[in-house]
Structure formats: structure tokens, C-alpha cells
Design an enzyme around this catalytic site. Structure first.
Site, PDB file in Angstrom:
ATOM      1  N   ASN A   9      -0.780 -29.209  66.329  1.00 45.58           N
ATOM      2  CA  ASN A   9      -0.175 -29.134  64.997  1.00 45.58           C
ATOM      3  C   ASN A   9      -0.822 -27.952  64.278  1.00 45.58           C
ATOM      4  OD1 ASN A   9       0.729 -29.503  62.395  1.00 45.58           O
ATOM      5  ND2 ASN A   9      -0.385 -31.431  62.048  1.00 45.58           N
ATOM      6  N   LYS A  11      -0.151 -26.715  61.509  1.00 43.62           N
ATOM      7  CA  LYS A  11      -0.120 -26.865  60.037  1.00 43.62           C
ATOM      8  C   LYS A  11       0.350 -25.546  59.404  1.00 43.62           C
ATOM      9  CE  LYS A  11      -3.507 -30.484  60.509  1.00 43.62           C
ATOM     10  NZ  LYS A  11      -4.620 -31.250  59.978  1.00 43.62           N
ATOM     11  N   HIS A  98       2.808 -37.497  58.802  1.00 46.37           N
ATOM     12  CA  HIS A  98       1.422 -37.009  58.866  1.00 46.37           C
ATOM     13  C   HIS A  98       0.712 -37.353  57.553  1.00 46.37           C
ATOM     14  CE1 HIS A  98      -2.025 -34.367  59.082  1.00 46.37           C
ATOM     15  NE2 HIS A  98      -1.840 -34.338  60.394  1.00 46.37           N
ATOM     16  N   GLU A 100      -1.175 -35.748  55.736  1.00 51.00           N
ATOM     17  CA  GLU A 100      -1.113 -34.702  54.692  1.00 51.00           C
ATOM     18  C   GLU A 100       0.220 -34.747  53.960  1.00 51.00           C
ATOM     19  OE1 GLU A 100      -2.245 -31.476  57.270  1.00 51.00           O
ATOM     20  OE2 GLU A 100      -4.248 -32.355  57.430  1.00 51.00           O
ATOM     21  N   GLU A 170      -4.137 -41.618  63.778  1.00 53.39           N
ATOM     22  CA  GLU A 170      -5.003 -40.595  63.199  1.00 53.39           C
ATOM     23  C   GLU A 170      -5.779 -41.166  62.014  1.00 53.39           C
ATOM     24  OE1 GLU A 170      -3.633 -36.371  64.120  1.00 53.39           O
ATOM     25  OE2 GLU A 170      -2.522 -37.000  62.368  1.00 53.39           O
ATOM     26  N   GLY A 176      -9.651 -33.131  60.276  1.00 56.65           N
ATOM     27  CA  GLY A 176     -10.192 -31.888  59.732  1.00 56.65           C
ATOM     28  C   GLY A 176     -11.615 -32.013  59.202  1.00 56.65           C
ATOM     29  N   SER A 216     -10.008 -34.456  64.638  1.00 54.68           N
ATOM     30  CA  SER A 216     -11.149 -33.671  65.133  1.00 54.68           C
ATOM     31  C   SER A 216     -11.302 -33.731  66.657  1.00 54.68           C
ATOM     32  CB  SER A 216     -12.445 -34.098  64.430  1.00 54.68           C
ATOM     33  OG  SER A 216     -12.345 -33.843  63.029  1.00 54.68           O
TER      34      SER A 216
HETATM   35  P1  PGA Z   1      -7.682 -32.031  63.174  1.00 46.67           P
HETATM   36  O1  PGA Z   1      -6.224 -32.437  62.671  1.00 46.67           O
HETATM   37  O2  PGA Z   1      -7.616 -31.971  64.684  1.00 46.67           O
HETATM   38  O3  PGA Z   1      -7.948 -30.688  62.556  1.00 46.67           O
HETATM   39  O4  PGA Z   1      -8.616 -33.082  62.701  1.00 46.67           O
HETATM   40  C1  PGA Z   1      -5.491 -33.418  63.333  1.00 46.67           C
HETATM   41  C2  PGA Z   1      -4.176 -33.603  62.651  1.00 46.67           C
HETATM   42  O5  PGA Z   1      -4.100 -33.410  61.439  1.00 46.67           O
HETATM   43  O6  PGA Z   1      -3.181 -33.941  63.298  1.00 46.67           O
END
Ligand code: PGA
Length: 258
Positions: A9, A11, A98, A100, A170, A176, A216
Site C-alpha cells: 500500500n 499510500k 483502511h 486511515e 491491522e 506506521g 510495521s
Molecule cells: P505500515 O502500514 O506497514 O507502514 O505500518 C501498513 C498499512 O497501513 O497498511
């Protein structure tokens, strides 16, 4: 045995030239085998060019996903992109719900459910995200929260349709932040999601459905996470922007490596 699926992803990152560079490098570094699917989800403006670029790279098996898709096929929805449009430019997967999107754009489980339903009806494979906050984990209500989210999101999805769905667990506190869930924590929640799918759809579906972990994941911790019995892949953010890291994750997902 379920094939693993590793999804990058991106983003809101990468320019058009960086996107091309990234897929080329990933293709060079990944060992292509049929037991692992690889998907990248570029920002929407770069989806069509990324699809074309991948087609132009000899032997490249990367598939393309979108980071979001609307639940109506067309109309007055400024700023949105329909699943039909995504199909039109060669997209096969779409991330829905997601954290976010939930956090910054107010998406609820009901909206996520509508997006997932539309994705399936349009012929896309939805990657449905669920996860608990740190406070919810500390209050020992993770399982309750995840069950509620999964139930609401799968509402109205039939037994034939559910096989097309991928669920991504997740934990929000791991996204992140560099804080990964332990292998046991991740596996336990994925297991409870599979149990819920069993309750709702029966054994065959629960054995077939793919459940990813995200939060992560990187080249170092991927092998252990991906070798857990209930984890069928990864939804990768930060590490998907670096070809070496992402390829390491993909290569560690092969059956003979975990
Ligand atoms: P990350 O993000 O690997 O940077 O923690 C995962 C995600 O948001 O799907």
C-alpha cells in the site's frame, strides 16, 4: 493450502518515475513462484500508468490494486472513483476500510460494507481492513471489536461472494509506528476472524478465506509473521516503498521459506 498474498500500500507516496523504478526493481528482486501473489496499490493518479508499465516489464507478475473505491457506479460524487473505473484501467484489487480512511475521512463499518459489496459485484477483490486501537487492546476488548467490525463489513456478502474477499487484520497501534504485533498476537486475532467466518459461512469458506496481517511488517519480521498458521499474507505500508524490503517480504512468503 492457501496461497499467500503480499500487498504494497503505497499510500500518498511516489511520483510517476519513482513508481516505475520501484516496480522494475521489485521485479528484479522477487523470486516469482505461483504460491505468492504480489499486488501494489499506487495513488489513484498513477494506477493506469503503473498497470501499463507492469505489462511492459518482461515476466513481471505484479498485480495492481487501488487504495479505495466508491460504492456507486457513477454520478455526482466529486473526488471519488468507481469500482467500474478501476476495472476499466486494469485494477484487480481494492483496499477498503483502511484505518486511515476511517480516521481522516470518517468512514464507518457501514460505508466499508457498501464499498466491499460494490467491489465484489464489479469483479474486484476487496481487501477489507479491520483493527483495534491501543486503548481497545489495553482494555482487553480486541476480539469483541474485531468481531463487530468483521460482521458489519461482511453483511450481505453471500457464500459465493465471500471467497473473493481478503481480510486484513491491522492493529491501528502497529500501523506506521514501527511497533509490530507479536507473532502470537497477530495469529490469535487472525484465528478469531477465521472462527467467525466459520460461524457465518461454514468450514469450507473459513479454510479458504485469506487473512493478512498488516502493521510495521518489514523484511526482518515478515518470515516469522508469515509462518504463523492463520496468517496468509501481509498488507505492507512503509516497507512497500523500498524495493529491497518489499521483495524480501515477498520472498520470505514462499512455502519453502516458512
Ligand atoms: P505500515 O502500514 O506497514 O507502514 O505500518 C501498513 C498499512 O497501513 O497498511
Amino acid at each position: 493450502m492457501r496461497n499467500k498474498i503480499i500487498v504494497g500500500n503505497w499510500k500518498m507516496n511516489n511520483s510517476s518515475s519513482e513508481s516505475l523504478e520501484l516496480v522494475k526493481k521489485i521485479n528484479d528482486l522477487v523470486v516469482w513462484k505461483s504460491d505468492v501473489e504480489v499486488v501494489v496499490c499506487p495513488p489513484s493518479v498513477y494506477i493506469a500508468t503503473t498497470v501499463k508499465e507492469i505489462k511492459g516489464i518482461k515476466g513481471c507478475q505484479i498485480k495492481v490494486g487501488a487504495q479505495n473505491g466508491h460504492f456507486e457506479s457513477k454520478g455526482a460524487f466529486t473526488g471519488e472513483i468507481s469500482c467500474a473505473m478501476l476495472i476499466d484501467v486494469g485494477v484487480e484489487y481494492v483496499v477498503v476500510g483502511h484505518s486511515e480512511r476511517r480516521q481522516y475521512f470518517g468512514e464507518t463499518d457501514e460505508v466499508v460494507n457498501k464499498r466491499a459489496l460494490c467491489a465484489i459485484k464489479s469483479g474486484l477483490t476487496p481487501i477489507v481492513c479491520v483493527g483495534e486501537t491501543l486503548a481497545e487492546r489495553e482494555n482487553s476488548i480486541t476480539e469483541e471489536i474485531i468481531r463487530k467490525q468483521v460482521k458489519l463489513i461482511l453483511n450481505g456478502i453471500s457464500e459465493n461472494e465471500i471467497e473473493k474477499v481478503i481480510i486484513a487484520y491491522e492493529p491501528i497501534w502497529a500501523i506506521g509506528t514501527g511497533k509490530t504485533a507479536t507473532n502470537e498476537q497477530a495469529n490469535e486475532v487472525c484465528k478469531s476472524i477465521r472462527n467467525l467466518v466459520y460461524e457465518l459461512y461454514g468450514e469450507k469458506v473459513s479454510e479458504a478465506i485469506r487473512i493478512q496481517y498488516g502493521g510495521s511488517m518489514n523484511g526482518e519480521n515478515a518470515r516469522e509473521l508469515l509462518s504463523q498458521s492463520e496468517i496468509d499474507g501481509g498488507l505492507v505500508g512503509g516497507a512497500s516503498l523500498k524495493a529491497e524490503e518489499f521483495s524480501k517480504i515477498v520472498n520470505s512468503a514462499h512455502n519453502d521459506n516458512n
